[in-house]
Design an enzyme around this catalytic site. Structure first.
Site, PDB file in Angstrom:
ATOM      1  N   LYS A 111      35.307  35.918  87.666  1.00  0.00           N
ATOM      2  CA  LYS A 111      35.815  36.470  88.906  1.00  0.00           C
ATOM      3  C   LYS A 111      36.180  35.800  90.282  1.00  0.00           C
ATOM      4  O   LYS A 111      37.148  36.182  90.813  1.00  0.00           O
ATOM      5  CB  LYS A 111      34.647  37.548  89.580  1.00  0.00           C
ATOM      6  CG  LYS A 111      34.641  38.961  88.316  1.00  0.00           C
ATOM      7  CD  LYS A 111      33.815  39.787  88.936  1.00  0.00           C
ATOM      8  CE  LYS A 111      33.733  41.115  88.065  1.00  0.00           C
ATOM      9  NZ  LYS A 111      32.993  42.490  88.554  1.00  0.00           N
ATOM     10  N   LYS A 196      39.510  45.422  73.897  1.00  0.00           N
ATOM     11  CA  LYS A 196      38.573  46.670  74.081  1.00  0.00           C
ATOM     12  C   LYS A 196      39.079  47.643  75.110  1.00  0.00           C
ATOM     13  O   LYS A 196      39.767  47.278  76.204  1.00  0.00           O
ATOM     14  CB  LYS A 196      37.134  46.305  74.945  1.00  0.00           C
ATOM     15  CG  LYS A 196      35.904  46.468  74.074  1.00  0.00           C
ATOM     16  CD  LYS A 196      34.670  45.708  74.660  1.00  0.00           C
ATOM     17  CE  LYS A 196      33.887  46.642  75.662  1.00  0.00           C
ATOM     18  NZ  LYS A 196      32.618  46.054  76.169  1.00  0.00           N
ATOM     19  N   LYS A 199      39.328  49.941  81.973  1.00  0.00           N
ATOM     20  CA  LYS A 199      39.834  50.623  82.906  1.00  0.00           C
ATOM     21  C   LYS A 199      40.817  49.537  83.735  1.00  0.00           C
ATOM     22  O   LYS A 199      41.764  49.941  84.447  1.00  0.00           O
ATOM     23  CB  LYS A 199      39.287  51.247  84.029  1.00  0.00           C
ATOM     24  CG  LYS A 199      38.395  50.401  84.949  1.00  0.00           C
ATOM     25  CD  LYS A 199      37.686  51.173  85.867  1.00  0.00           C
ATOM     26  CE  LYS A 199      37.044  50.150  87.073  1.00  0.00           C
ATOM     27  NZ  LYS A 199      37.329  50.342  88.352  1.00  0.00           N
TER      28      LYS A 199
END
Ligand code: TRP
Length: 339
Positions: A111, A196, A199
């Site tokens: 991140k 996978k 979102k």
């Protein structure tokens, strides 16, 4: 007695993968021990979030968990920010963890790499100590986590052991629980079955949202990627060679509680399989969506559930925090003098 702690990120984008892979099992297991479901709104602050959206998604996630079947009489459902002990214990754990071990966390590396480490929020770096606090405050024995959180859970165990070794036995060392094979469905993107369902996918065409209306669900399944095999046994469960078809079979099996390889035998064409999966998923989501709308219409009731959940969580958290503060050498405040 088993103590289960689940931490859930507030997000508006819950999809079928979250439901079949996680939410459903949390609901099924809520009575397997004393269970705590914590919507981790403080963790959401580690990356930029619009305040109004954060508030909305925190409530939406709580509502969704109730709609999925969490029973506030059986478990405690609460917001992380409603139990101040989470932040307080996180500080003690920041003073237990080392910079080196936090730096090794792959989620931080990934991140922070996105916007550059210099600009990353300090909270993104210390995120795992807050997560450890969520777990250790409740003396949790079992923590269901996905693969992406295994490393954080391992750190929580290390911190518990280190703290106990330094200052005396305060924390239970938690175990990760992973849905046993056959239970945890790993749902892949319908357009890109190598990934996978997520979102953050570039397009939502391969992602079934929990609030998608029936016609959208039908369309997304109809357009799901399969392959060009037209043999008599084209419908078979073979994730390596037939990822798209196998994903559809896995979803169908998960919604009907059966085995993907067995389900394959009942279907003979891709078109027919796609209609069957769409129908099963629509049937699965319909009651969830209806219950959500009912709950959504009564925000005061939700506020009451969250208050009761925090009320149940707080005394346990306060007791653990008090023991940790005492063990580490902080002078106890006179009763009633703080908070
Ligand atoms: N980090 C977890 C995630 O991103 C959420 C989380 C926060 C959590 N605190 C937790 C999970 C405690 C389990 C236990 O999904």
């Amino acid at each position: 007695m088993k103590r289960i702690l689940v931490g859930i990120q507030p997000t508006g984008g819950l999809h079928l993968g979250n439901y079949l892979g996680a939410v459903r099992y949390w609901v099924e297991d809520q009575a397997a021990g004393e269970s705590f479901y914590c919507v981790v709104d403080l963790h959401a602050l580690t990356v930029p979030r619009d305040p109004a959206e954060l508030r909305r998604e925190t409530l939406a996630t709580s509502t969704l968990l109730l709609a999925a079947g969490l029973d506030p009489d059986t478990c405690a459902l609460f917001l992380q920010s409603h139990v101040a002990e989470h932040s307080q214990l996180a500080w003690l754990l920041e003073c237990t963890a080392s910079i080196g071990e936090l730096r090794r966390m792959t989620q931080f590396k990934d991140k922070a790499a996105k916007g550059g480490e210099e600009a990353a929020r300090v909270g993104l770096f210390t995120y795992p100590t807050l997560m450890a606090a969520d777990i250790l405050l409740y003396q949790a024995t079992h923590v269901p986590v996905g693969d992406d959180q295994r490393q954080h859970l391992e750190l929580a165990r290390d911190l518990a052991e280190r703290f106990n070794a330094r200052y005396g036995p305060v924390f239970t060392v938690p175990e990760a629980t992973i849905p046993p094979a056959g239970r945890g469905a790993r749902v892949m993107d319908l357009q890109d079955p190598a990934k996978k369902m997520s979102k953050s996918a570039e397009s939502d065409q391969g992602v079934i949202g929990l609030f998608d209306p029936p016609e959208v669900i039908e369309r997304k399944f109809r357009r799901a990627v399969t392959d060009t095999d037209s043999g008599a046994d084209a419908v078979r469960f073979d994730p390596e060679h037939k990822p798209g078809v196998s994903n559809l079979l896995a979803i169908l099996a998960a919604t009907t509680g059966s085995d993907p390889a067995e389900v394959a035998a009942d279907h003979h064409s891709y078109g027919e399989l796609k209609s069957a999966v769409a129908e099963a998923v629509i049937g699965l989501l319909r009651p969830l969506q209806a219950r959500y709308r009912e709950l959504e219409a009564d925000p005061a009731a939700l506020a009451g559930v969250l208050a009761a959940g925090a009320g149940r969580a707080r005394p346990i958290a306060a007791e653990t925090l008090g023991r940790a503060m005492d063990a580490i050498g902080l002078v106890p405040a006179l009763p009633g003098s703080n908070s």
